[in-house]
Design an enzyme around this catalytic site. Structure first.
Site, PDB file in Angstrom:
ATOM      1  N   GLU A   8      10.637  -9.738   2.546  1.00 57.21           N
ATOM      2  CA  GLU A   8      10.002  -9.815   1.379  1.00 57.21           C
ATOM      3  C   GLU A   8      10.557  -9.430   0.168  1.00 57.21           C
ATOM      4  O   GLU A   8      11.856  -8.790   0.247  1.00 57.21           O
ATOM      5  CB  GLU A   8       8.829  -8.620   2.399  1.00 57.21           C
ATOM      6  CG  GLU A   8       8.476  -7.896   1.580  1.00 57.21           C
ATOM      7  CD  GLU A   8       7.376  -8.637   0.656  1.00 57.21           C
ATOM      8  OE1 GLU A   8       6.978  -8.294  -0.674  1.00 57.21           O
ATOM      9  OE2 GLU A   8       6.197  -8.810   1.646  1.00 57.21           O
ATOM     10  N   ARG A  60      -7.136  -1.118   4.639  1.00 55.72           N
ATOM     11  CA  ARG A  60      -5.649  -2.086   4.629  1.00 55.72           C
ATOM     12  C   ARG A  60      -4.915  -2.013   4.915  1.00 55.72           C
ATOM     13  O   ARG A  60      -3.981  -1.841   5.620  1.00 55.72           O
ATOM     14  CB  ARG A  60      -5.525  -2.857   2.591  1.00 55.72           C
ATOM     15  CG  ARG A  60      -4.870  -4.205   3.164  1.00 55.72           C
ATOM     16  CD  ARG A  60      -4.659  -5.060   1.991  1.00 55.72           C
ATOM     17  NE  ARG A  60      -6.321  -5.788   2.053  1.00 55.72           N
ATOM     18  CZ  ARG A  60      -6.104  -6.985   2.414  1.00 55.72           C
ATOM     19  NH1 ARG A  60      -4.884  -7.764   2.887  1.00 55.72           N
ATOM     20  NH2 ARG A  60      -7.459  -7.719   2.655  1.00 55.72           N
ATOM     21  N   TYR A  76     -18.903   0.346   3.480  1.00 57.73           N
ATOM     22  CA  TYR A  76     -18.927   0.410   4.560  1.00 57.73           C
ATOM     23  C   TYR A  76     -17.348   1.654   4.806  1.00 57.73           C
ATOM     24  O   TYR A  76     -16.426   1.539   3.983  1.00 57.73           O
ATOM     25  CB  TYR A  76     -18.222  -0.934   5.893  1.00 57.73           C
ATOM     26  CG  TYR A  76     -16.888  -1.983   4.762  1.00 57.73           C
ATOM     27  CD1 TYR A  76     -15.687  -0.887   5.166  1.00 57.73           C
ATOM     28  CD2 TYR A  76     -16.964  -2.308   4.143  1.00 57.73           C
ATOM     29  CE1 TYR A  76     -14.642  -1.782   4.604  1.00 57.73           C
ATOM     30  CE2 TYR A  76     -15.972  -3.728   3.666  1.00 57.73           C
ATOM     31  CZ  TYR A  76     -14.857  -2.910   3.831  1.00 57.73           C
ATOM     32  OH  TYR A  76     -13.936  -3.486   3.537  1.00 57.73           O
ATOM     33  N   ASP A 117      -2.961 -16.158   3.129  1.00 53.95           N
ATOM     34  CA  ASP A 117      -3.026 -16.585   1.663  1.00 53.95           C
ATOM     35  C   ASP A 117      -2.353 -17.872   0.984  1.00 53.95           C
ATOM     36  O   ASP A 117      -3.061 -19.001   0.363  1.00 53.95           O
ATOM     37  CB  ASP A 117      -3.438 -15.632   0.793  1.00 53.95           C
ATOM     38  CG  ASP A 117      -4.428 -14.742   1.037  1.00 53.95           C
ATOM     39  OD1 ASP A 117      -5.083 -15.985   1.576  1.00 53.95           O
ATOM     40  OD2 ASP A 117      -4.578 -13.729   1.111  1.00 53.95           O
TER      41      ASP A 117
END
Length: 392
Positions: free
Chosen positions: A33, A107, A214, A291
């Site tokens: 990463e 998230r 939401y 993605d």
């Protein structure tokens, strides 16, 4: 014989899920990463039945569900006059209809749950501050340059929209600017009228813009996403947005919609990009996931879900190669791509189509609203049965 070794580029939702799935399939996994520390950006995530089924197969569903909210209903609202156009029951009814729960979650909570599972898995190593600089075939596998030189039997590029792995594989596949910005904020539920803070997912439609609300954080907060026209292509998740600028896009909207937009003290704005569906993802012992392969607009709330699907399919197809010659891995990767490309391309195209439908103006908007009001509420969900019914 030592376990085969897979290198995953990217420690986002797709990369972490892929690592967990591959470890369960019998591989040793190294995640590289680029960030020095993991601070998952973004706000809320909606996970439909197709994604939650995958989380159950990976053994992480209960960990994720602990911080999630299970909406009782979905409603589509006319943003200007505030009336309900259509909707459908969620909760147990939607779970029975599609064979899996629908949930919404912050998230950061989703990322933290996956990261905790990764750190508890001995077969997974996580290397932060390791940006992929390039790779080349080496023997039956691949050598990856990322501050050090690492060898693996395969490289999975799960490094997001601006993937370094995809750039080397397909330098022509550039992110496509959608001429829109998404503004995000999270507000305490107590700061809103009770009718706007309950366990309901709402989509507010208006000419040129829309708004989604939401609950997250176990119902203690409400996630807001406002999508507006925008010509600024600056990329980033944490760009400060001026509330006055956002409010100007919603002039004339209903009191409830304006109450939501006016509630946050701080909005963050990011430019929306996606990818055109690609004819191929990988070559040799290298492929893409999430993605990096199929970034899509957020209008069907399927970006994270499709990455999770990718991870489960990839691991399932590689599982049979874990204890045999690594020369079989490229064929398994091509099989993975052949299965995933048609589905993810269809979701990408459907999400782009919703961009047009959500933002209609004038007579076209009125016609859309009439159709929505005339249809049974369940038709809202049944239209996407082909997405939600998917089973790994």
């Amino acid at each position: 014989m030592a376990a085969r070794h897979i290198l995953v580029a990217g420690a986002g939702i797709g990369g972490l899920t892929a690592a967990l799935a591959l470890a369960r399939a019998g591989f040793d996994v190294t995640i590289v990463e680029r960030a020095q520390a993991l601070e998952e950006a973004g706000a809320g995530v909606q996970l439909a039945a197709n994604a939650t089924r995958c989380l159950k197969t990976l053994g992480v569903y209960e960990r994720v569900a602990a911080n999630a909210v299970f909406p009782e209903a979905f409603e589509v609202m006319d943003g200007r006059c505030g009336i309900r156009l259509t909707g459908a029951p969620m909760g147990a009814q939607a779970e029975a209809r599609f064979g899996g729960p629908f949930l919404v979650i912050h998230r950061a909570d989703l990322h933290s749950a996956l990261l905790a599972a990764v750190r508890e898995t001995p077969a997974i190593a996580l290397k932060l501050g390791h940006a992929v600089e390039g790779f080349e075939a080496e023997g039956d596998g691949v050598a990856v340059r990322c501050g050090e030189r690492l060898h693996a039997d395969a490289l999975i590029g799960a490094d997001g929209l601006r993937s370094a792995v995809r750039l080397q594989l397909h330098p022509e596949a550039k992110p496509s600017f959608r001429h829109r910005a998404a503004w995000r904020a999270t507000v305490p539920a107590g700061a809103l009228p009770a009718r706007l803070a309950g366990p309901i997912t709402r989509l507010w439609l208006g000419p040129g813009a829309h708004l989604v609300s939401y609950p997250v954080k176990g119902g203690e907060a409400v996630n807001l996403v406002a999508v507006t026209p925008d010509e600024r292509e600056v990329h980033g998740w944490n760009l400060e947005g001026a509330p006055g600028e956002l409010l100007a896009h919603y002039s004339g909207w209903s009191a409830d919609a304006l109450a939501l937009i006016g509630a946050p003290e701080r909005w963050l704005r990011w430019a929306l990009f996606d990818l055109d569906p690609m004819p191929a993802w990988g070559t040799g012992a290298v492929t893409l996931l999430g993605d990096a392969a199929h970034a899509m607009p957020p209008f069907l709330a399927q970006g994270a879900a499709q990455a999770i699907e990718d991870a489960v399919v990839l691991a399932d197809l590689l599982k049979s190669t874990a204890a045999i010659d690594s020369a079989t891995i490229p064929a398994a990767l091509r099989h993975y791509e052949a299965l995933r490309l048609p589905r993810t391309a269809r979701v990408q195209k459907a999400a782009r189509g919703m961009d047009r439908i959500y933002h209609l103006a004038g007579p076209a908007r009125l016609a859309r609203d009439l159709v929505m009001r005339a249809r049974p509420g369940d038709a809202v969900l049944e239209r996407y049965r082909w997405i939600y019914d998917w089973t790994p």
